[in-house]
Design a protein around this motif. Structure first.
Motif, mmCIF file in Angstrom:
data_model
loop_
_atom_site.group_PDB
_atom_site.id
_atom_site.type_symbol
_atom_site.label_atom_id
_atom_site.label_comp_id
_atom_site.label_asym_id
_atom_site.label_seq_id
_atom_site.Cartn_x
_atom_site.Cartn_y
_atom_site.Cartn_z
ATOM 1 N N VAL A 154 -7.664 8.402 2.951
ATOM 2 C CA VAL A 154 -8.453 7.176 2.783
ATOM 3 C C VAL A 154 -8.584 6.426 4.099
ATOM 4 C CG1 VAL A 154 -8.545 4.945 1.611
ATOM 5 C CG2 VAL A 154 -7.824 6.981 0.362
ATOM 6 N N ILE A 155 -7.507 6.342 4.851
ATOM 7 C CA ILE A 155 -7.517 5.615 6.128
ATOM 8 C C ILE A 155 -7.983 6.513 7.266
ATOM 9 C CG2 ILE A 155 -6.110 4.264 7.729
ATOM 10 C CD1 ILE A 155 -6.567 2.980 4.998
ATOM 11 N N ALA A 156 -7.602 7.792 7.257
ATOM 12 C CA ALA A 156 -7.936 8.684 8.367
ATOM 13 C C ALA A 156 -9.432 8.930 8.470
ATOM 14 C CB ALA A 156 -7.202 10.011 8.203
ATOM 15 N N ARG A 157 -10.157 8.908 7.369
ATOM 16 C CA ARG A 157 -11.591 9.181 7.413
ATOM 17 C C ARG A 157 -12.400 8.047 8.012
ATOM 18 N NH1 ARG A 157 -12.144 11.963 1.376
ATOM 19 N NH2 ARG A 157 -11.525 14.085 2.014
ATOM 20 N N GLN A 158 -11.820 6.868 8.137
ATOM 21 C CA GLN A 158 -12.557 5.739 8.700
ATOM 22 C C GLN A 158 -11.860 5.114 9.901
ATOM 23 O OE1 GLN A 158 -12.826 2.996 5.488
ATOM 24 N NE2 GLN A 158 -10.659 2.469 5.505
ATOM 25 N N HIS A 160 -10.146 5.832 13.868
ATOM 26 C CA HIS A 160 -9.998 6.771 14.980
ATOM 27 C C HIS A 160 -8.551 7.220 15.091
ATOM 28 C CE1 HIS A 160 -10.022 8.282 19.156
ATOM 29 N NE2 HIS A 160 -11.309 8.531 18.910
ATOM 30 N N GLU A 161 -8.378 8.425 15.579
ATOM 31 C CA GLU A 161 -7.019 8.985 15.654
ATOM 32 C C GLU A 161 -6.090 8.131 16.504
ATOM 33 O OE1 GLU A 161 -4.810 13.176 16.993
ATOM 34 O OE2 GLU A 161 -7.002 12.947 17.131
ATOM 35 N N ASN A 162 -6.601 7.566 17.598
ATOM 36 C CA ASN A 162 -5.756 6.739 18.464
ATOM 37 C C ASN A 162 -5.430 5.379 17.853
ATOM 38 O OD1 ASN A 162 -5.818 8.781 20.393
ATOM 39 N ND2 ASN A 162 -7.645 7.927 21.411
ATOM 40 N N GLU A 163 -6.171 4.979 16.818
ATOM 41 C CA GLU A 163 -5.955 3.682 16.200
ATOM 42 C C GLU A 163 -5.168 3.770 14.895
ATOM 43 O OE1 GLU A 163 -9.815 2.028 15.680
ATOM 44 O OE2 GLU A 163 -10.187 1.764 17.834
ATOM 45 N N MET A 164 -4.709 4.952 14.544
ATOM 46 C CA MET A 164 -3.930 5.106 13.317
ATOM 47 C C MET A 164 -2.573 4.422 13.465
ATOM 48 S SD MET A 164 -5.435 6.708 10.834
ATOM 49 C CE MET A 164 -4.049 7.302 9.860
ATOM 50 N N PRO A 165 -2.063 3.806 12.395
ATOM 51 C CA PRO A 165 -0.731 3.179 12.451
ATOM 52 C C PRO A 165 0.339 4.212 12.791
ATOM 53 C CG PRO A 165 -1.922 2.521 10.471
ATOM 54 C CD PRO A 165 -2.715 3.627 11.082
ATOM 55 N N ARG A 166 1.434 3.716 13.382
ATOM 56 C CA ARG A 166 2.522 4.593 13.789
ATOM 57 C C ARG A 166 3.655 4.651 12.779
ATOM 58 N NH1 ARG A 166 -0.432 7.496 17.036
ATOM 59 N NH2 ARG A 166 -1.426 6.262 18.681
ATOM 60 N N THR A 167 3.678 3.748 11.835
ATOM 61 C CA THR A 167 4.742 3.706 10.840
ATOM 62 C C THR A 167 4.132 3.714 9.441
ATOM 63 O OG1 THR A 167 4.818 1.284 10.789
ATOM 64 C CG2 THR A 167 6.210 2.397 12.418
ATOM 65 N N GLY A 170 3.048 0.109 8.436
ATOM 66 C CA GLY A 170 1.743 -0.257 8.985
ATOM 67 C C GLY A 170 0.610 0.487 8.320
ATOM 68 N N PHE A 171 0.873 1.751 7.929
ATOM 69 C CA PHE A 171 -0.165 2.515 7.247
ATOM 70 C C PHE A 171 -0.502 1.879 5.906
ATOM 71 C CE2 PHE A 171 -1.163 5.620 3.971
ATOM 72 C CZ PHE A 171 -2.309 6.206 4.488
ATOM 73 N N TYR A 172 0.503 1.525 5.125
ATOM 74 C CA TYR A 172 0.234 0.973 3.802
ATOM 75 C C TYR A 172 -0.315 -0.453 3.870
ATOM 76 C CZ TYR A 172 1.702 4.765 0.842
ATOM 77 O OH TYR A 172 1.754 5.962 0.178
ATOM 78 N N MET A 173 -0.080 -1.151 4.978
ATOM 79 C CA MET A 173 -0.737 -2.442 5.156
ATOM 80 C C MET A 173 -2.242 -2.251 5.300
ATOM 81 S SD MET A 173 2.065 -4.307 7.638
ATOM 82 C CE MET A 173 0.990 -5.695 8.023
ATOM 83 N N ASP A 174 -2.660 -1.246 6.087
ATOM 84 C CA ASP A 174 -4.088 -0.948 6.197
ATOM 85 C C ASP A 174 -4.634 -0.377 4.889
ATOM 86 O OD1 ASP A 174 -3.917 -1.805 8.775
ATOM 87 O OD2 ASP A 174 -3.995 0.196 9.691
ATOM 88 N N TYR A 175 -3.838 0.421 4.228
ATOM 89 C CA TYR A 175 -4.269 1.003 2.951
ATOM 90 C C TYR A 175 -4.479 -0.083 1.894
ATOM 91 C CZ TYR A 175 -4.165 3.952 -1.229
ATOM 92 O OH TYR A 175 -4.465 4.576 -2.418
ATOM 93 N N ALA A 176 -3.581 -1.069 1.878
ATOM 94 C CA ALA A 176 -3.726 -2.171 0.922
ATOM 95 C C ALA A 176 -4.968 -2.997 1.219
ATOM 96 C CB ALA A 176 -2.477 -3.056 0.956
ATOM 97 N N ALA A 177 -5.237 -3.229 2.518
ATOM 98 C CA ALA A 177 -6.433 -3.999 2.876
ATOM 99 C C ALA A 177 -7.696 -3.266 2.478
ATOM 100 C CB ALA A 177 -6.432 -4.278 4.382
ATOM 101 N N GLU A 178 -7.736 -1.963 2.674
ATOM 102 C CA GLU A 178 -8.922 -1.182 2.321
ATOM 103 C C GLU A 178 -9.092 -1.104 0.813
ATOM 104 O OE1 GLU A 178 -12.285 1.065 2.416
ATOM 105 O OE2 GLU A 178 -11.299 -0.016 4.060
#
Length: 336
Positions: A154-158, A160-167, A170-178
């Motif tokens: 869900v997050i990787a498709r929108q 950029h690879e360099n902007e992906m969360p490192r933890t 942080g990933f689920y914070m972006d996932y919750a926002a989306e």
């Protein structure tokens, strides 16, 4: 008959023509700069303020909202309980950088063996990697934890690879926002509304007697006793009280006083009556005068001046500010 030759008259080359030719373009450039500079500086100042508000208010509030929403959605697991597949197929966005549960690993081995026993002429409904992506035990590692592959897509498709969360957090914070808001802009608007609501209720709380008493106790009992924080907090509070006080300073009139010595006149703004002790010592009424500095009239000197030493000027406060900002260039037409 002798003819006398006239003396040769030497004429100097004109000096004004070339200079005028060079100064004319420069004059127009300076005029264009004078016209555009106020707009440019205004935009720069507004951008600086907006960046500060976003950095210190909107971004922390947005992060707090995302963190709260991410807690019930967090399905990450410890990496220690996951394994890698033998001859793992490549998956979308991660390649072979993924892990699976032990049960899925065993099921994958059985599925791969079954596919090897299928005749080459028989058509399979899906490939082995498509079969694997439908399973619930595929995880993508994030430091010490891993997130489900379907969440990662869900997050990787929108992103950029360099902007992906490192933890994983942080990933689920972006996932919750989306998932909850669809975009970061919508979340930022919600964060702004929450800030305004919080400030409203905070203002209502400190307006009542109990809230004011609690704030007073915290300021005097805690912040007022800490060595370094006491000085910094006190100075900041004085500035904030001055800026946001309901009783704003009212500049009553524009005057001129002899400052810094007799014979030199400085422009000043009368802010009110002076202190009683100064009035008694001088022997006549005194007023408080703010002498603004150029070209930044927000700073200056505050002094007590006897009323008899003031020279009232027939100009508005705005005209006085323009005079200070322009360093005396912009003089009101009725004062020229």
């Amino acid at each position: 008959m002798s003819t006398e030759s006239r003396p040769e008259v030497k004429t100097d080359p004109p000096t004004h023509g070339p200079r005028k030719g060079l100064m004319a373009p420069l004059h127009f450039v300076l005029r264009g700069l004078a016209i555009s500079l106020p707009t440019v500086l205004t935009i720069v100042i507004l951008m600086w303020i907006a960046r500060g508000v976003n950095t210190y208010l909107i971004y922390p509030a947005t992060s707090a909202v995302k963190w709260v929403l991410a807690q019930p959605l967090d399905k990450s697991v410890e990496i220690a309980g996951l394994e890698r597949l033998p001859s793992a197929p490549e998956l979308e966005r991660v390649g072979r950088n993924y892990l699976v549960t032990p049960s899925l690993k065993d099921e994958y081995v059985r599925e791969a063996a079954r596919r090897r026993g299928v005749a080459s002429t028989e058509l399979l409904p899906e490939s082995i990697d498509e079969w694997l992506t439908r399973q619930a035990g595929v995880y993508v590692p994030f430091t010490q934890r891993a997130v489900p592959y379907e969440h990662y897509l869900v997050i990787a498709r929108q992103t950029h690879e360099n902007e992906m969360p490192r933890t994983s957090t942080g990933f689920y914070m972006d996932y919750a926002a989306e998932r909850s808001f669809g975009s970061l802009l919508n979340l930022s608007l919600v964060a702004i509304i929450l800030i305004l609501v919080l400030l409203y209720f905070l203002g209502r709380f400190v307006s009542v007697r109990l809230g004011a008493w609690i704030v007073h106790k915290i300021e005097d009992g805690i912040l007022g006793r800490l060595p370094v924080i006491r000085s910094v907090y006190g100075s900041v509070k004085q500035v904030s009280d001055f800026l946001f006080s309901e009783n704003q300073v009212e500049y009553r009139r524009v005057v001129a006083i002899e400052y810094p010595r007799r014979g030199i006149w400085s422009l000043g703004l009368v802010t009110g009556d002076s202190m009683m002790d100064i009035t008694v010592a001088v022997g006549e009424p005194c007023v408080s005068v703010l002498v603004p500095s150029s070209p930044m009239p927000v700073t200056g000197y505050t002094m007590s001046v006897p009323r008899s030493h003031l020279l009232d000027l027939n100009m508005s406060v705005d005209q006085a500010m323009q005079f200070c900002i322009s360093c005396g260039v912009l003089v009101p037409r009725n004062r020229r």
